[in-house]
Design a protein around this motif. Structure first.
Motif, short mmCIF file in Angstrom:
data_model
loop_
_atom_site.label_atom_id
_atom_site.label_comp_id
_atom_site.label_asym_id
_atom_site.label_seq_id
_atom_site.Cartn_x
_atom_site.Cartn_y
_atom_site.Cartn_z
N GLY A 28 0.79 -1.23 0.00
CA GLY A 28 0.00 0.00 0.00
C GLY A 28 0.82 1.27 0.00
O GLY A 28 0.27 2.36 -0.16
N ALA A 29 2.12 1.18 0.19
CA ALA A 29 2.97 2.38 0.15
C ALA A 29 3.11 2.86 -1.28
O ALA A 29 3.13 2.07 -2.22
N ARG A 30 3.19 4.19 -1.43
CA ARG A 30 3.35 4.74 -2.78
C ARG A 30 4.07 6.08 -2.73
O ARG A 30 3.99 6.81 -1.75
N ILE A 31 4.81 6.35 -3.79
CA ILE A 31 5.43 7.65 -3.96
C ILE A 31 4.37 8.59 -4.51
O ILE A 31 3.78 8.31 -5.55
N VAL A 32 4.11 9.68 -3.81
CA VAL A 32 3.07 10.63 -4.21
C VAL A 32 3.65 11.65 -5.19
O VAL A 32 3.07 11.91 -6.23
N THR A 33 4.78 12.26 -4.83
CA THR A 33 5.46 13.21 -5.71
C THR A 33 6.95 13.00 -5.59
O THR A 33 7.45 12.56 -4.55
N LEU A 34 7.67 13.32 -6.65
CA LEU A 34 9.12 13.25 -6.64
C LEU A 34 9.64 14.30 -7.63
O LEU A 34 9.43 14.18 -8.83
N ASP A 35 10.26 15.33 -7.09
CA ASP A 35 10.82 16.40 -7.92
C ASP A 35 12.34 16.31 -7.86
O ASP A 35 12.92 16.21 -6.78
N ALA A 43 15.04 16.68 -5.12
CA ALA A 43 14.89 17.97 -4.43
C ALA A 43 13.86 17.84 -3.32
O ALA A 43 14.07 18.33 -2.21
N MET A 44 12.76 17.18 -3.61
CA MET A 44 11.71 16.96 -2.61
C MET A 44 10.82 15.83 -3.10
O MET A 44 10.46 15.75 -4.28
N ALA A 45 10.45 14.96 -2.16
CA ALA A 45 9.55 13.85 -2.49
C ALA A 45 8.57 13.67 -1.33
O ALA A 45 8.86 14.04 -0.20
#
Length: 126
Positions: A28-35, A43-45
Motif C-alpha cells: 500500500g505504500a506509494r510515492i506521491v510526488t518526486l521532484d 529535491a523533494m519527495a
C-alpha cells in the motif's frame, strides 16, 4: 498555528532508490510526488504509507551523520506472518535486524529492523 506535520527523511544521494524500495516492500505504500534537481538528485519527495505522509530528499551537502534507530516508522499489521514478511523485506540486501521477529511479551509478534538505506522500522502485530 501549524498547518501540517510530517516525518522527513534526508538521504545523501539514494532518496529515489530508497523510496522505490519502500513502495515495493511495504504493501500500500506509494510515492506521491518526486521532484528532481538538475543533477538528478531528489529535491523533494512525498511518500504515503497507511495514510502517513513522509517527506524526503537528497541533501545537497554531505553530512557526518546518518539515520539513527531511535527514530523509526512504526507499522501495525494484522498477522504474525505480515510482521515476518515485512521484517524480511525491509532488512534484505544489507539491512539488519535490531530486534528479530519474535514474541517480546508486549505483542503477539514484533520486529525492529534497519533497512539498507539507514532508516529503521518497528513492525507490530498487537
Amino acid at each position: 498555528m501549524i498547518a501540517a506535520a510530517a516525518p522527513f527523511l534526508m538521504f545523501q544521494g539514494r532518496c529515489e532508490e530508497a523510496l522505490t524500495f519502500y513502495a515495493a516492500a511495504v504493501p500500500g505504500a506509494r510515492i506521491v510526488t518526486l521532484d528532481r534537481k538538475p543533477d538528478g538528485q531528489v529535491a523533494m519527495a512525498r511518500m504515503a504509507i497507511a495514510g502517513l505522509e513522509i517527506m524526503a530528499n537528497d541533501s545537497p551537502p554531505v553530512h557526518d551523520f546518518d539515520f539513527t534507530p531511535s527514530t523509526s516508522t512504526f507499522l501495525s499489521v494484522e498477522s504474525a506472518d505480515e510482521v515476518d514478511a515485512l521484517a524480511a523485506a525491509l532488512a534484505a540486501d544489507g539491512g539488519s535486524a535490531l530486534m528479530p521477529a519474535g514474541d517480546y511479551g508486549f505483542s503477539r509478534r514484533f520486529a525492529w529492523v534497519k533497512d539498507r538505506f539507514g532508516p529503521s522500522w518497528q513492525i507490530n502485530c498487537p
